[in-house]
Design an enzyme around this catalytic site. Structure first.
Site, PDB file in Angstrom:
ATOM      1  N   LYS A 138      39.655  32.433  39.474  1.00 55.54           N
ATOM      2  CA  LYS A 138      40.058  33.496  40.394  1.00 55.54           C
ATOM      3  C   LYS A 138      39.601  34.827  39.792  1.00 55.54           C
ATOM      4  CE  LYS A 138      44.013  34.683  43.311  1.00 55.54           C
ATOM      5  NZ  LYS A 138      43.922  36.133  43.249  1.00 55.54           N
ATOM      6  N   ARG A 142      42.488  37.595  45.923  1.00 54.22           N
ATOM      7  CA  ARG A 142      42.642  36.791  47.136  1.00 54.22           C
ATOM      8  C   ARG A 142      41.452  35.847  47.387  1.00 54.22           C
ATOM      9  NH1 ARG A 142      44.025  41.819  47.583  1.00 54.22           N
ATOM     10  NH2 ARG A 142      42.024  42.443  48.504  1.00 54.22           N
ATOM     11  N   HIS A 168      29.343  23.579  35.730  1.00 52.37           N
ATOM     12  CA  HIS A 168      29.093  25.008  35.544  1.00 52.37           C
ATOM     13  C   HIS A 168      30.048  25.580  34.505  1.00 52.37           C
ATOM     14  CE1 HIS A 168      27.663  28.985  36.586  1.00 52.37           C
ATOM     15  NE2 HIS A 168      28.907  29.387  36.802  1.00 52.37           N
ATOM     16  N   ASP A 181      34.547  12.208  33.307  1.00 54.50           N
ATOM     17  CA  ASP A 181      33.495  12.106  32.289  1.00 54.50           C
ATOM     18  C   ASP A 181      32.378  13.080  32.622  1.00 54.50           C
ATOM     19  OD1 ASP A 181      34.760   9.914  30.921  1.00 54.50           O
ATOM     20  OD2 ASP A 181      34.119   8.645  32.579  1.00 54.50           O
ATOM     21  N   LYS A 230      21.044  40.908  31.636  1.00 52.44           N
ATOM     22  CA  LYS A 230      21.064  40.745  33.085  1.00 52.44           C
ATOM     23  C   LYS A 230      22.421  41.133  33.637  1.00 52.44           C
ATOM     24  CE  LYS A 230      21.939  36.849  35.003  1.00 52.44           C
ATOM     25  NZ  LYS A 230      21.928  35.430  35.387  1.00 52.44           N
TER      26      LYS A 230
END
Length: 351
Positions: A138, A142, A168, A181, A230
């Site tokens: 989060k 919201r 990710h 896994d 970046k």
């Protein structure tokens, strides 16, 4: 009183040898039978877009792909029917995230429910690319944590185990109350680039967040690392790269990332590498999403070769000259084999 081995009671040496080989054959036959029974106790089913990936897994294991019927009614509702018994079997369901992603999710959830209601012993879900994995926290007011919602949906549908690859965020594993896994394509990509025998290599981290992964690759190849500065807006796929920390001049630069979606971030990194004089630019990624303008960007970029795996199916029209697709299906097949044989998975990460 302990019984003696029958071979020890045979006086003649020739007879002893004959008894020994007969005894050995009996043991091996019994061992092979046990292994056959174990492999015969598994069933592997493919959702519609995962048939090719599932076939590779089945070929590796030497088992037949399970028979299942998926269809869509005229009112757009999905229907699934398992066409063979799975009672008390260890079942594996393979699903991809080929667009539309939400359609793939519903196919999977309905298939899990069908398998569970058919009295399967275990329902193992294979998701080479975990859907909504980038929505893992989060980080704005919201907003949902959809990766956790996905974990809850899979559990609620009846999954008893999930197998995926290069999340990710590794913390997504903690969203599950069942076994999850997390495999990795790191060794597959390392072996591929090692075979190319590139000289003067440098591993490039696209941002600070990927520096840890880049460092691991640099240790494997025993080469230096460079870091691109970046910045990215919260919901914008466009990334802006300014400068680079490290030396890339006249070097073979390799960019590693877990996911290549629109390739916007990758292109910004390529521009910086070209600006600072990199000789050749290569890229490696686990998940080749290749959405939106990705193919056109890669085609007209300075990337000599981009290597991805087939965690997400890459259709023929996207397999342009400078994109190479490696199959990671054998790694999933070996994982199934080890789970079935009750062997540790940690050895897969030491190969």
């Amino acid at each position: 009183m302990r019984q003696k081995c029958p071979i020890g009671n045979v006086p003649n040496a020739t007879q002893k040898a004959l008894y020994f080989f007969a005894f050995y054959d009996m043991i091996m036959l019994n061992f092979d039978r046990k292994e056959w029974i174990k492999m015969n106790n598994i069933k592997i089913f493919a959702c519609p877009t995962a048939e090719e990936f599932t076939r590779e897994i089945c070929d590796y294991l030497g088992v037949e792909m399970g028979k299942i019927n998926h269809q869509k009614f005229s009112n757009d509702n999905n229907f699934v029917q398992v066409l063979e018994t799975v009672r008390q079997k260890d079942v594996y369901i393979v699903q991809t995230t080929q667009p539309p992603v939400n359609e793939r999710i519903m196919e999977l959830l309905i298939t899990i429910d069908a398998i569970k209601r058919a009295s399967a012993k275990n329902v193992n879900v294979i998701l080479p690319y975990f859907p909504y994995s980038r929505s893992d926290k989060k980080d704005q007011p919201r907003v949902p944590v959809t990766a956790k919602l996905m974990a809850q949906l899979l559990e609620a549908a009846g999954a008893t185990r999930v197998m995926t690859c290069d999340l990710h965020n590794p913390a997504i594993q903690a969203y599950f109350n069942i076994n999850c896994d997390r495999l990795t394509a790191e060794y597959l990509l390392e072996d591929y680039f090692k075979a190319k025998n590139l000289e003067d290599m440098v591993i490039v981290a696209t941002d600070a967040g990927s520096s840890k992964k880049a460092y691991k690759y640099s240790e494997f190849f025993n080469c230096p690392i460079a870091l691109v500065d970046k910045r990215r807006d919260a919901n914008d796929d466009r990334a802006i790269a300014g400068t680079i920390i490290g030396d890339v001049k006249d070097k073979n630069a390799i960019i590693f990332d877990d996911e290549i979606a629109t390739a916007g971030s990758m292109m910004e990194t390529v521009k910086v590498l070209q600006k600072f004089g990199a000789k050749n630019i290569y890229a490696g990624g686990t998940h080749g999403i290749l959405s939106g303008p990705a193919i056109e960007r890669i085609k007209h970029s300075g990337i000599k070769e981009m290597v991805v795996t087939n965690t997400v199916p890459v259709p023929e029209e996207k397999r342009i000259d400078n994109i190479t697709v490696l199959s990671i299906a054998p790694l999933f097949a070996e994982t199934i084999k080890r789970i079935n044989e009750e062997r540790p998975l940690g050895e897969l990460f030491e190969m």
